[in-house]
Design a protein around this motif. Sequence first.
Motif, PDB file in Angstrom:
ATOM      1  N   TRP A 190       0.601  -8.421   3.377  1.00  0.00           N
ATOM      2  CA  TRP A 190       0.261  -7.766   2.119  1.00  0.00           C
ATOM      3  C   TRP A 190      -1.176  -7.264   2.214  1.00  0.00           C
ATOM      4  O   TRP A 190      -2.075  -8.011   2.599  1.00  0.00           O
ATOM      5  N   CYS A 191      -1.389  -6.014   1.844  1.00  0.00           N
ATOM      6  CA  CYS A 191      -2.717  -5.422   1.955  1.00  0.00           C
ATOM      7  C   CYS A 191      -3.102  -4.758   0.630  1.00  0.00           C
ATOM      8  O   CYS A 191      -2.292  -4.051   0.032  1.00  0.00           O
ATOM      9  N   ILE A 192      -4.315  -4.994   0.202  1.00  0.00           N
ATOM     10  CA  ILE A 192      -4.820  -4.402  -1.034  1.00  0.00           C
ATOM     11  C   ILE A 192      -6.174  -3.754  -0.755  1.00  0.00           C
ATOM     12  O   ILE A 192      -7.015  -4.334  -0.062  1.00  0.00           O
ATOM     13  N   ASN A 193      -6.347  -2.561  -1.289  1.00  0.00           N
ATOM     14  CA  ASN A 193      -7.589  -1.816  -1.096  1.00  0.00           C
ATOM     15  C   ASN A 193      -8.110  -1.321  -2.438  1.00  0.00           C
ATOM     16  O   ASN A 193      -7.345  -0.823  -3.264  1.00  0.00           O
ATOM     17  N   ILE A 194      -9.407  -1.465  -2.646  1.00  0.00           N
ATOM     18  CA  ILE A 194     -10.052  -0.894  -3.830  1.00  0.00           C
ATOM     19  C   ILE A 194     -10.657   0.441  -3.403  1.00  0.00           C
ATOM     20  O   ILE A 194     -11.591   0.477  -2.602  1.00  0.00           O
ATOM     21  N   GLN A 195     -10.099   1.518  -3.907  1.00  0.00           N
ATOM     22  CA  GLN A 195     -10.488   2.859  -3.482  1.00  0.00           C
ATOM     23  C   GLN A 195     -11.444   3.489  -4.483  1.00  0.00           C
ATOM     24  O   GLN A 195     -11.123   3.682  -5.647  1.00  0.00           O
ATOM     25  N   LYS A 196     -12.629   3.837  -3.995  1.00  0.00           N
ATOM     26  CA  LYS A 196     -13.618   4.507  -4.834  1.00  0.00           C
ATOM     27  C   LYS A 196     -13.285   5.999  -4.927  1.00  0.00           C
ATOM     28  O   LYS A 196     -12.721   6.575  -4.010  1.00  0.00           O
ATOM     29  N   ASP A 197     -13.661   6.598  -6.031  1.00  0.00           N
ATOM     30  CA  ASP A 197     -13.437   8.032  -6.234  1.00  0.00           C
ATOM     31  C   ASP A 197     -14.175   8.817  -5.161  1.00  0.00           C
ATOM     32  O   ASP A 197     -15.406   8.747  -5.050  1.00  0.00           O
ATOM     33  N   GLY A 198     -13.400   9.572  -4.355  1.00  0.00           N
ATOM     34  CA  GLY A 198     -13.989  10.349  -3.274  1.00  0.00           C
ATOM     35  C   GLY A 198     -14.912  11.463  -3.736  1.00  0.00           C
ATOM     36  O   GLY A 198     -15.740  11.965  -2.970  1.00  0.00           O
ATOM     37  N   TRP A 199     -14.787  11.866  -4.998  1.00  0.00           N
ATOM     38  CA  TRP A 199     -15.634  12.929  -5.539  1.00  0.00           C
ATOM     39  C   TRP A 199     -16.980  12.400  -6.018  1.00  0.00           C
ATOM     40  O   TRP A 199     -17.853  13.172  -6.441  1.00  0.00           O
ATOM     41  N   GLY A 200     -17.146  11.094  -6.010  1.00  0.00           N
ATOM     42  CA  GLY A 200     -18.416  10.524  -6.437  1.00  0.00           C
ATOM     43  C   GLY A 200     -18.553  10.484  -7.948  1.00  0.00           C
ATOM     44  O   GLY A 200     -17.562  10.473  -8.688  1.00  0.00           O
ATOM     45  N   PHE A 201     -19.779  10.485  -8.420  1.00  0.00           N
ATOM     46  CA  PHE A 201     -20.058  10.383  -9.852  1.00  0.00           C
ATOM     47  C   PHE A 201     -19.713  11.694 -10.551  1.00  0.00           C
ATOM     48  O   PHE A 201     -20.055  12.782 -10.085  1.00  0.00           O
ATOM     49  N   ASP A 202     -19.024  11.569 -11.660  1.00  0.00           N
ATOM     50  CA  ASP A 202     -18.636  12.725 -12.461  1.00  0.00           C
ATOM     51  C   ASP A 202     -19.768  13.015 -13.458  1.00  0.00           C
ATOM     52  O   ASP A 202     -19.912  12.340 -14.474  1.00  0.00           O
ATOM     53  N   ARG A 203     -20.551  14.029 -13.140  1.00  0.00           N
ATOM     54  CA  ARG A 203     -21.713  14.340 -13.981  1.00  0.00           C
ATOM     55  C   ARG A 203     -21.289  14.934 -15.322  1.00  0.00           C
ATOM     56  O   ARG A 203     -21.974  14.773 -16.326  1.00  0.00           O
ATOM     57  N   TYR A 204     -20.153  15.627 -15.336  1.00  0.00           N
ATOM     58  CA  TYR A 204     -19.719  16.277 -16.574  1.00  0.00           C
ATOM     59  C   TYR A 204     -19.326  15.243 -17.623  1.00  0.00           C
ATOM     60  O   TYR A 204     -19.736  15.321 -18.787  1.00  0.00           O
ATOM     61  N   PHE A 205     -18.520  14.257 -17.207  1.00  0.00           N
ATOM     62  CA  PHE A 205     -18.076  13.220 -18.144  1.00  0.00           C
ATOM     63  C   PHE A 205     -18.958  11.968 -18.085  1.00  0.00           C
ATOM     64  O   PHE A 205     -18.714  10.999 -18.800  1.00  0.00           O
ATOM     65  N   ASN A 206     -19.967  12.005 -17.212  1.00  0.00           N
ATOM     66  CA  ASN A 206     -20.891  10.886 -17.060  1.00  0.00           C
ATOM     67  C   ASN A 206     -20.136   9.574 -16.787  1.00  0.00           C
ATOM     68  O   ASN A 206     -20.316   8.561 -17.480  1.00  0.00           O
ATOM     69  N   GLN A 207     -19.280   9.599 -15.743  1.00  0.00           N
ATOM     70  CA  GLN A 207     -18.470   8.431 -15.419  1.00  0.00           C
ATOM     71  C   GLN A 207     -18.173   8.398 -13.919  1.00  0.00           C
ATOM     72  O   GLN A 207     -18.467   9.345 -13.181  1.00  0.00           O
ATOM     73  N   TRP A 208     -17.563   7.316 -13.497  1.00  0.00           N
ATOM     74  CA  TRP A 208     -17.173   7.140 -12.094  1.00  0.00           C
ATOM     75  C   TRP A 208     -15.888   6.330 -12.063  1.00  0.00           C
ATOM     76  O   TRP A 208     -15.676   5.455 -12.923  1.00  0.00           O
ATOM     77  N   GLY A 209     -15.013   6.637 -11.119  1.00  0.00           N
ATOM     78  CA  GLY A 209     -13.707   6.000 -11.125  1.00  0.00           C
ATOM     79  C   GLY A 209     -13.356   5.282  -9.833  1.00  0.00           C
ATOM     80  O   GLY A 209     -13.920   5.558  -8.766  1.00  0.00           O
ATOM     81  N   PHE A 210     -12.415   4.371  -9.949  1.00  0.00           N
ATOM     82  CA  PHE A 210     -11.856   3.695  -8.780  1.00  0.00           C
ATOM     83  C   PHE A 210     -10.430   3.285  -9.110  1.00  0.00           C
ATOM     84  O   PHE A 210     -10.036   3.194 -10.275  1.00  0.00           O
ATOM     85  N   THR A 211      -9.644   3.054  -8.069  1.00  0.00           N
ATOM     86  CA  THR A 211      -8.276   2.590  -8.268  1.00  0.00           C
ATOM     87  C   THR A 211      -7.968   1.502  -7.249  1.00  0.00           C
ATOM     88  O   THR A 211      -8.816   1.164  -6.406  1.00  0.00           O
ATOM     89  N   ILE A 212      -6.779   0.956  -7.318  1.00  0.00           N
ATOM     90  CA  ILE A 212      -6.387  -0.128  -6.410  1.00  0.00           C
ATOM     91  C   ILE A 212      -5.053   0.232  -5.775  1.00  0.00           C
ATOM     92  O   ILE A 212      -4.108   0.619  -6.470  1.00  0.00           O
ATOM     93  N   ASN A 213      -5.003   0.141  -4.454  1.00  0.00           N
ATOM     94  CA  ASN A 213      -3.801   0.466  -3.689  1.00  0.00           C
ATOM     95  C   ASN A 213      -3.206  -0.802  -3.093  1.00  0.00           C
ATOM     96  O   ASN A 213      -3.938  -1.686  -2.639  1.00  0.00           O
TER      97      ASN A 213
END
Length: 229
Positions: free
Chosen positions: A46-69
């Motif tokens: 079983w493998c789990i990865n926390i993936q950071k948003d490849g686009w980096g920080f979203d300056r327009y919405f002033n946020q940053w995202g990540f997901t889990i695979n």
Amino acid sequence: MTEEEKINIKEQFNYIVKDGIAPILKSAGFRKKGNNFHAHVRELDWCINIQKDGWGFDRYFNQWGFTINIGVTWSDYAICLFNKVSDFPLEGYCPIRARIGTIMGKGDYWFKLRPHQDCSPVKDLICSTIKEKVLPLLNDIKCLNDLWNFIEDNRPWHTFLIKLFHVKSKQKVFSVTPIDLYVLCLATGKTKKAKLLRRKMERRKVNDSLLDKIVETYGKRSPETDRFL
């Protein structure tokens, strides 16, 4: 977004991983390397990865995202496709994969962090999802044959597979490529089904040498034609 705001978001993320995700997975038998987690259970990894948003920080919405695979693999698959076995396989190299949003019923879902927010609701949502949905799902997948119950059928290849095997899925969350389906067929002894799948792939000009290598790994030949499936 200022540098100070970026630092604050990184601190929130590290807190969610260190104080939320990691303790739960470690208590379930996972090891951790960076933002990757691995556990070996019976026939499977079983493998789990926390993936950071490849686009980096979203300056327009002033946020940053990540997901889990979430991914599932096994040693013969790694030998067959990559000629080696890792003692810490990564989700990105798994044949059977899902994103946590699919398990949550939200599709391609990304968790969002904003500067100086209270990230506790995000942490609580992730932790409850892992404990109540991800781990119970994985606990139902301990051998290769278990995988058939959880493969998606919302694409043509998956629909073909489900019809082929008449599978009654418990929760169709994992996606898989045709090549990986072929490996799984042979790994679970479904050689006649593998022949049908191979014919379908050959019509799409899939690399025959790779298909033959897969067959050699599992030592299967077609009894009718005495050629590789």
